[in-house]
Design an enzyme around this catalytic site. Structure first.
Site, PDB file in Angstrom:
ATOM      1  N   LYS A 191       0.881  -1.179   0.000  1.00 36.95           N
ATOM      2  CA  LYS A 191       0.000   0.000   0.000  1.00 36.95           C
ATOM      3  C   LYS A 191       0.913   1.222   0.000  1.00 36.95           C
ATOM      4  O   LYS A 191       1.459   1.619   1.023  1.00 36.95           O
ATOM      5  CB  LYS A 191      -0.878  -0.015   1.253  1.00 36.95           C
ATOM      6  CG  LYS A 191      -2.225   0.646   1.112  1.00 36.95           C
ATOM      7  CD  LYS A 191      -2.201   2.131   0.858  1.00 36.95           C
ATOM      8  CE  LYS A 191      -1.906   2.981   2.061  1.00 36.95           C
ATOM      9  NZ  LYS A 191      -1.635   4.407   1.690  1.00 36.95           N
ATOM     10  N   GLU A 266       9.969   1.974  10.572  1.00 34.38           N
ATOM     11  CA  GLU A 266      10.972   3.028  10.334  1.00 34.38           C
ATOM     12  C   GLU A 266      10.214   4.347  10.416  1.00 34.38           C
ATOM     13  O   GLU A 266       9.402   4.654   9.548  1.00 34.38           O
ATOM     14  CB  GLU A 266      11.607   2.874   8.957  1.00 34.38           C
ATOM     15  CG  GLU A 266      12.526   1.676   8.879  1.00 34.38           C
ATOM     16  CD  GLU A 266      13.236   1.554   7.547  1.00 34.38           C
ATOM     17  OE1 GLU A 266      13.133   2.467   6.716  1.00 34.38           O
ATOM     18  OE2 GLU A 266      13.875   0.531   7.343  1.00 34.38           O
ATOM     19  N   CYS A 300      13.983  11.148   6.416  1.00 33.67           N
ATOM     20  CA  CYS A 300      13.943  10.744   7.823  1.00 33.67           C
ATOM     21  C   CYS A 300      15.300  10.891   8.501  1.00 33.67           C
ATOM     22  O   CYS A 300      15.382  11.154   9.683  1.00 33.67           O
ATOM     23  CB  CYS A 300      13.463   9.309   7.939  1.00 33.67           C
ATOM     24  SG  CYS A 300      14.488   8.175   6.999  1.00 33.67           S
ATOM     25  N   GLU A 397       9.384  17.110  14.542  1.00 36.77           N
ATOM     26  CA  GLU A 397       9.933  16.803  13.220  1.00 36.77           C
ATOM     27  C   GLU A 397       9.227  17.701  12.203  1.00 36.77           C
ATOM     28  O   GLU A 397       8.024  17.559  11.984  1.00 36.77           O
ATOM     29  CB  GLU A 397       9.690  15.325  12.867  1.00 36.77           C
ATOM     30  CG  GLU A 397      10.325  14.946  11.548  1.00 36.77           C
ATOM     31  CD  GLU A 397       9.968  13.521  11.079  1.00 36.77           C
ATOM     32  OE1 GLU A 397       8.794  13.146  11.164  1.00 36.77           O
ATOM     33  OE2 GLU A 397      10.891  12.822  10.622  1.00 36.77           O
TER      34      GLU A 397
HETATM   35  P1  NAD Z   1       2.413   8.691   7.282  1.00 36.94           P
HETATM   36  O1  NAD Z   1       2.625   7.939   8.544  1.00 36.94           O
HETATM   37  O2  NAD Z   1       1.394   9.776   7.274  1.00 36.94           O
HETATM   38  O3  NAD Z   1       1.995   7.716   6.093  1.00 36.94           O
HETATM   39  C1  NAD Z   1       2.803   6.625   5.716  1.00 36.94           C
HETATM   40  C2  NAD Z   1       1.931   5.545   5.120  1.00 36.94           C
HETATM   41  O4  NAD Z   1       1.053   5.036   6.131  1.00 36.94           O
HETATM   42  C3  NAD Z   1       1.033   6.008   3.972  1.00 36.94           C
HETATM   43  O5  NAD Z   1       1.011   5.001   2.977  1.00 36.94           O
HETATM   44  C4  NAD Z   1      -0.327   6.146   4.648  1.00 36.94           C
HETATM   45  O6  NAD Z   1      -1.393   5.975   3.750  1.00 36.94           O
HETATM   46  C5  NAD Z   1      -0.277   4.993   5.630  1.00 36.94           C
HETATM   47  N1  NAD Z   1      -1.186   5.116   6.779  1.00 36.94           N
HETATM   48  C6  NAD Z   1      -1.645   6.245   7.361  1.00 36.94           C
HETATM   49  N2  NAD Z   1      -2.473   5.937   8.376  1.00 36.94           N
HETATM   50  C7  NAD Z   1      -2.547   4.571   8.449  1.00 36.94           C
HETATM   51  C8  NAD Z   1      -3.231   3.661   9.286  1.00 36.94           C
HETATM   52  N3  NAD Z   1      -4.029   4.064  10.273  1.00 36.94           N
HETATM   53  N4  NAD Z   1      -3.048   2.343   9.064  1.00 36.94           N
HETATM   54  C9  NAD Z   1      -2.236   1.896   8.071  1.00 36.94           C
HETATM   55  N5  NAD Z   1      -1.580   2.724   7.228  1.00 36.94           N
HETATM   56  C10 NAD Z   1      -1.716   4.059   7.425  1.00 36.94           C
HETATM   57  O7  NAD Z   1       3.852   9.239   6.861  1.00 36.94           O
HETATM   58  P2  NAD Z   1       4.202  10.219   5.663  1.00 36.94           P
HETATM   59  O8  NAD Z   1       3.771  11.587   6.047  1.00 36.94           O
HETATM   60  O9  NAD Z   1       3.724   9.597   4.396  1.00 36.94           O
HETATM   61  O10 NAD Z   1       5.809  10.115   5.655  1.00 36.94           O
HETATM   62  C11 NAD Z   1       6.659  10.967   6.373  1.00 36.94           C
HETATM   63  C12 NAD Z   1       7.133  10.298   7.652  1.00 36.94           C
HETATM   64  O11 NAD Z   1       7.845   9.100   7.350  1.00 36.94           O
HETATM   65  C13 NAD Z   1       8.116  11.155   8.435  1.00 36.94           C
HETATM   66  O12 NAD Z   1       7.784  11.118   9.797  1.00 36.94           O
HETATM   67  C14 NAD Z   1       9.452  10.466   8.193  1.00 36.94           C
HETATM   68  O13 NAD Z   1      10.432  10.696   9.177  1.00 36.94           O
HETATM   69  C15 NAD Z   1       9.045   9.048   8.098  1.00 36.94           C
HETATM   70  N6  NAD Z   1      10.068   8.256   7.409  1.00 36.94           N
HETATM   71  C16 NAD Z   1      10.896   7.446   8.151  1.00 36.94           C
HETATM   72  C17 NAD Z   1      11.899   6.717   7.529  1.00 36.94           C
HETATM   73  C18 NAD Z   1      12.845   5.858   8.327  1.00 36.94           C
HETATM   74  O14 NAD Z   1      13.576   5.093   7.732  1.00 36.94           O
HETATM   75  N7  NAD Z   1      12.869   5.957   9.642  1.00 36.94           N
HETATM   76  C19 NAD Z   1      12.052   6.788   6.150  1.00 36.94           C
HETATM   77  C20 NAD Z   1      11.199   7.617   5.427  1.00 36.94           C
HETATM   78  C21 NAD Z   1      10.203   8.335   6.077  1.00 36.94           C
END
Ligand code: NAD
Length: 493
Positions: A191, A266, A300, A397
């Site tokens: 997804k 992550e 990230c 963040e």
């Molecule tokens: P997000 O958590 O809003 O969304 C990520 C994914 O989760 C999307 O596909 C979204 O549709 C899905 N999602 C949202 N709510 C959900 C739920 N209740 N159940 C299941 N899936 C759900 O994150 P974002 O805004 O897309 O990405 C940015 C974040 O990702 C930042 O906090 C960043 O630091 C983090 N990030 C971390 C790493 C790492 O390696 N630590 C790498 C890249 C990004």
């Protein structure tokens, strides 16, 4: 014709297919719309124009995809690993062939600058090759004999897994999670983020064309609160590999509790880069700039908190301010652009809200702090100085090209500040005192630390965070640990 015009021309040719057909799911090898027929629109952050319509999946689509992954699992698990290896290498070959298309689409979909994204597809191919080569040894175990037993251990793939990815560098991150799952012998339901669906679709189609059996890799588009949620709750999905925000990780843990889901997270970061006065300050300056102002700061591992020693702070911050003011913001497909637009309005509103938060808290906006243009989600790269670690800009963040600089007196104070955060993904330390580097890194609370270096990925090393930055590690054999179960068999002797 300028390079930008040439790139826009190429992009438009690639987008024609998406505009005509929209983005469909890929379930059991078939390209299908959402069962309900529902769609949502994806827009470019560059000019807010419509890119195309995307299947808006519901629980019903996720159920179909999970069933396809379940049906495909035994044959994929039992396929000789050497054959799995060949297919995964073929996926890497096709990624390389379509690297330009992937880069252009990723830039248009996410706002990332082409100068960085041109390498993202190749990194994705490398991820496939790395895990393809390890597929034949993924099941290797040990013999641990006792006086009465031959104790044999082996590893088996856990089953169908769910992979949920975010919108920042979506192509590379998808390959990073899916390649090891397939190499381990798991089947996948992916997804991708609703804000950046283009390259996830290209990737799934590539895998299909590479000869991956139907149902081994299923793509389900849609929103987190319905498609994502159902995936985390589905009883046939044995594990969830998730990359995204820390608070979404918490939700997924709750959603997966009833089915005892194994999770790998992550998550977010507020990573410190600590610059001591004995460091090579020119190199440190380059790294400080690269680690927050590349990839739009939507990264990230970005070093979003600069901890700078008092004795060199004035000179360092003066040079830093000059450099930040010279960073080129522009169209992501212009090869000269260093910073493109932020992913979407909601995120733009979030990032720009910290300009006001900085003023309210009494920090100084030394560079940036404004929107660029009135179309698209462009902001000037921003530097906050005069900050303290209790300010909102030092604690949350921001996930944009925004750096918060904080001064420190000595090593003890630097360590206290560096660790005074809910996060613990990466840390960067600049010093030429080896003893201090060892002492400091030992006490620094982070999953990954670089000394006198920016973040340089080496695929065999463990990738992941501590505290609110994650659970589990990727890379090397650690990815297989997550996607596989250890099994012990004792033979009486
Ligand atoms: P997000 O958590 O809003 O969304 C990520 C994914 O989760 C999307 O596909 C979204 O549709 C899905 N999602 C949202 N709510 C959900 C739920 N209740 N159940 C299941 N899936 C759900 O994150 P974002 O805004 O897309 O990405 C940015 C974040 O990702 C930042 O906090 C960043 O630091 C983090 N990030 C971390 C790493 C790492 O390696 N630590 C790498 C890249 C990004």
């Amino acid at each position: 014709m300028t390079d930008l015009e040439t790139n826009i021309g190429k992009l438009n040719a690639h987008l024609e297919r998406f505009r005509a057909e929209g983005i469909r799911n890929l379930i059991g090898g078939a390209s299908v719309p959402a069962a309900s027929g529902a769609t949502f629109e994806t827009h470019s952050p560059v000019d807010e124009s419509l890119i195309c319509k995307v299947a808006r999946s519901s629980a019903e689509d996720v159920n179909t995809a999970a069933e396809a992954a379940k049906v495909a699992f035994p044959a994929w698990r039992d396929m000789p690993a050497a054959e799995r290896k060949k297919i995964l290498h073929r996926i890497a070959d096709l990624i390389v062939e379509r690297a330009e298309e992937i880069a252009l689409c990723e830039c248009w979909d996410t706002g990332q600058a082409l100068r960085f994204m041109s390498k993202a597809a190749l990194r994705g191919a490398e991820n496939f090759r790395f895990f393809a080569d390890r597929a034949p040894s993924a099941r290797d175990g040990q013999n641990l004999p006792s006086p009465t037993l031959m104790n044999v251990t082996t590893r088996v793939p856990i089953g169908p897994v769910g992979v949920i990815t975010p919108w920042n560098t979506p192509f590379m991150l998808s390959t990073w999670k899916i390649a090891p799952a397939l190499a381990a012998g798991c089947t996948v339901v992916h997804k991708p983020a609703e804000f950046s669906p283009l390259t996830a679709r290209i990737l799934a189609v590539i895998a299909h064309e590479a000869g991956l059996p139907d149902g081994v890799w299923n793509l389900v588009n849609g929103f987190g609160e319905d498609a994502g949620k159902r995936l985390t709750e589905h009883p046939d999905i044995k594990a969830i590999a998730f990359v995204g925000e820390s608070r979404t990780g918490s939700m997924i843990m709750k959603q997966g509790a009833d089915t005892l889901k194994r999770v790998h997270f992550e998550l977010g970061g507020k990573n410190p880069v600590v610059v001591f006065d004995d460091a090579d300050l020119d190199r440190a300056l380059d790294a400080v700039i690269f680690m927050i102002y590349s990839l739009n700061g939507e990264r990230c591992t970005s070093s979003s908190r600069l901890l700078i020693q008092d004795t060199v702070a004035d000179a360092f911050l003066k040079k830093l301010t000059e450099r930040v003011n010279n960073i080129r913001v522009g169209h992501p497909l212009d090869p000269a652009t260093e910073i493109g637009p932020l992913i979407h309005k909601e995120h733009f509103d979030k990032v720009t809200s910290y300009f006001e938060a900085a003023r309210a808290d009494g920090a100084t906006i030394a560079a940036g702090g404004q929107r660029v243009g009135d179309k698209g989600w462009f902001v000037r790269p921003t530097l906050f100085t005069g900050a303290t670690n209790d300010m909102t800009i030092a604690r949350e963040e921001i996930f944009g090209p925004v750096l918060t600089a904080i001064r420190f007196r000595d090593e003890k104070q630097a360590l206290t500040l560096a660790n005074d955060t809910q996060y613990g993904l990466t840390g960067y330390v600049w010093t030429n005192d080896l003893t201090r580097a060892l002492r400091f890194t030992d006490a620094l609370e982070a999953g990954m630390i670089w000394v006198n270096s920016e973040n340089v990925r080496h695929l065999p090393t463990p990738f992941g965070g501590v505290k609110a930055s994650g659970i589990g590690r990727d890379g090397g054999d650690w990815s297989f640990e997550f996607y596989m179960e250890q099994k012990h068999i004792g033979f009486a002797t």
